[in-house]
Design an enzyme around this catalytic site. Structure first.
Site, PDB file in Angstrom:
ATOM      1  N   CYS A 156       6.454  -7.656  -9.250  1.00 55.91           N
ATOM      2  CA  CYS A 156       5.295  -7.966 -10.212  1.00 55.91           C
ATOM      3  C   CYS A 156       5.324  -6.938 -11.478  1.00 55.91           C
ATOM      4  CB  CYS A 156       3.854  -7.537  -9.266  1.00 55.91           C
ATOM      5  SG  CYS A 156       3.837  -6.001  -8.466  1.00 55.91           S
ATOM      6  N   TYR A 157       5.832  -5.818 -11.314  1.00 52.35           N
ATOM      7  CA  TYR A 157       5.542  -4.793 -12.653  1.00 52.35           C
ATOM      8  C   TYR A 157       6.712  -5.601 -13.559  1.00 52.35           C
ATOM      9  CZ  TYR A 157       2.805  -1.240 -10.542  1.00 52.35           C
ATOM     10  OH  TYR A 157       1.809  -0.333 -10.114  1.00 52.35           O
TER      11      TYR A 157
END
Length: 335
Positions: A156-157
């Site tokens: 996600c990051y």
């Protein structure tokens, strides 16, 4: 219709993926599965997530021997919403059945097998698959995803950071002798559904973690081609990621060149380039969008990017990858 099995369906990414496939015009759920030891086995998914009562009605089946036979006979895609080490071993088995494996864990994102011991805490015993896997950043790897049998859905990051930085890198605008700083904050759902004191909502304050050691650092570095200084934070809200990224540009870069670099996304329906209107978490939660905004002063650029960590950071990106693999537009069924 292409049939999809979801392994680890009781987690936050699993339920989001279930919702998306349930309403997809070309994909169909063939089964929802959990581990043999899971306390969720034999429960209806809507017992765990009451928001889907009346719309989604599937029993969570334990992944025991005869279920592998069922998947072999009835599924085209297998989505792994499982722990990294679990995905590592399941992927090999499902690939031997000639299934397309879409892995939402980190088990196949990194090229260097030594990083798995350093950042993930286990030895990678299927390193032959690291070269075989394709990175599922849909807006940048369309061709490889389209023909892949093993798709590693990005973290996600890294998704947020790479979507913000890759257009600048592609156009050669970044001054590569200065460190890029990625300051990121995520909602508590990023820690997963299993409760611990550290992710109990009442215990969480805005705080940094994983300084210099977070497993998403080598992932960003690998796919950007430039090392970054990445600092993640957890916040006391449920979901969403906001990253503020500090970039030193080459001295000759103009505002128009920054704008032109982000035109890479102009025909991509799930990317909203807001330019100098800055993104917010509320603007993306519950959506598959990536919102990107920026401001510059001299050769200093600050980019702000927001995504829903459970959607573009996991489930909806997995659907984008399956769409491309089916020969469909990546946004099919998501808008």
């Amino acid at each position: 219709m292409k049939k999809v099995a979801i392994i680890g369906a009781s987690g936050y990414s699993g339920i989001e993926l279930t919702k998306l496939i349930k309403q997809h015009p070309y994909l169909e759920i063939s089964g929802l599965f959990v581990s043999e030891t899971s306390t969720d086995k034999y429960k209806n998914i809507n017992e765990l997530y009451p928001e889907v009562i009346g719309t989604i009605d599937y029993i969570l089946k334990p992944l025991i021997a005869h279920e592998f036979d069922f998947i072999n006979d009835n599924c085209d895609y297998v989505c792994l919403c499982t722990d990294h080490f679990v995905s590592l071993n399941l992927a090999k088995k499902f690939l031997s059945m000639d299934k397309v494996v879409v892995d939402l864990s980190g088990a196949f994102r990194l090229e260097n097998k030594e990083y798995y011991e350093k950042y993930y805490g286990f030895m990678h015993n299927h390193s032959d698959l690291l070269d075989f896997a394709d990175y599922g950043l849909a807006e940048w790897n369309k061709n490889s995803i389209s023909s892949s049998k093993l798709i590693a859905v990005p973290g996600c990051y890294p998704t947020a950071a790479l979507m913000a930085l890759k257009p600048l890198k592609k156009c050669g605008l970044i001054e590569e002798n200065n460190k890029i700083i990625v300051n990121a904050v995520s909602g508590i759902s990023g820690a997963g559904r299993k409760a611990t004191l550290n992710n109990s909502f009442c215990e969480v304050s805005l705080k940094p973690y994983g300084l210099f050691t977070h497993r998403h650092t080598p992932e960003i570095n690998q796919y950007l081609g430039i090392d970054v200084l990445f600092t993640p934070h957890v916040g006391n809200f449920k979901r969403g990621i906001l990253e503020t990224i500090y970039v030193e540009l080459n001295e000759w870069v103009t505002t128009e060149q920054i704008e032109d670099s982000f035109k890479y996304y102009q025909n991509m329906h799930l990317v909203r380039v807001l330019n100098k209107r800055l993104p917010t978490i509320d603007g993306v939660v519950g959506t598959p969008f990536v919102d990107i905004g920026w401001e510059s002063q001299g050769n200093q650029l600050i980019i702000v990017v927001a995504i829903d960590n459970l959607l573009k950071g996991a489930a909806s990106q997995a659907v984008q990858c399956m769409n491309l693999n089916c020969g469909l537009p990546s946004e099919h069924g998501l808008l």
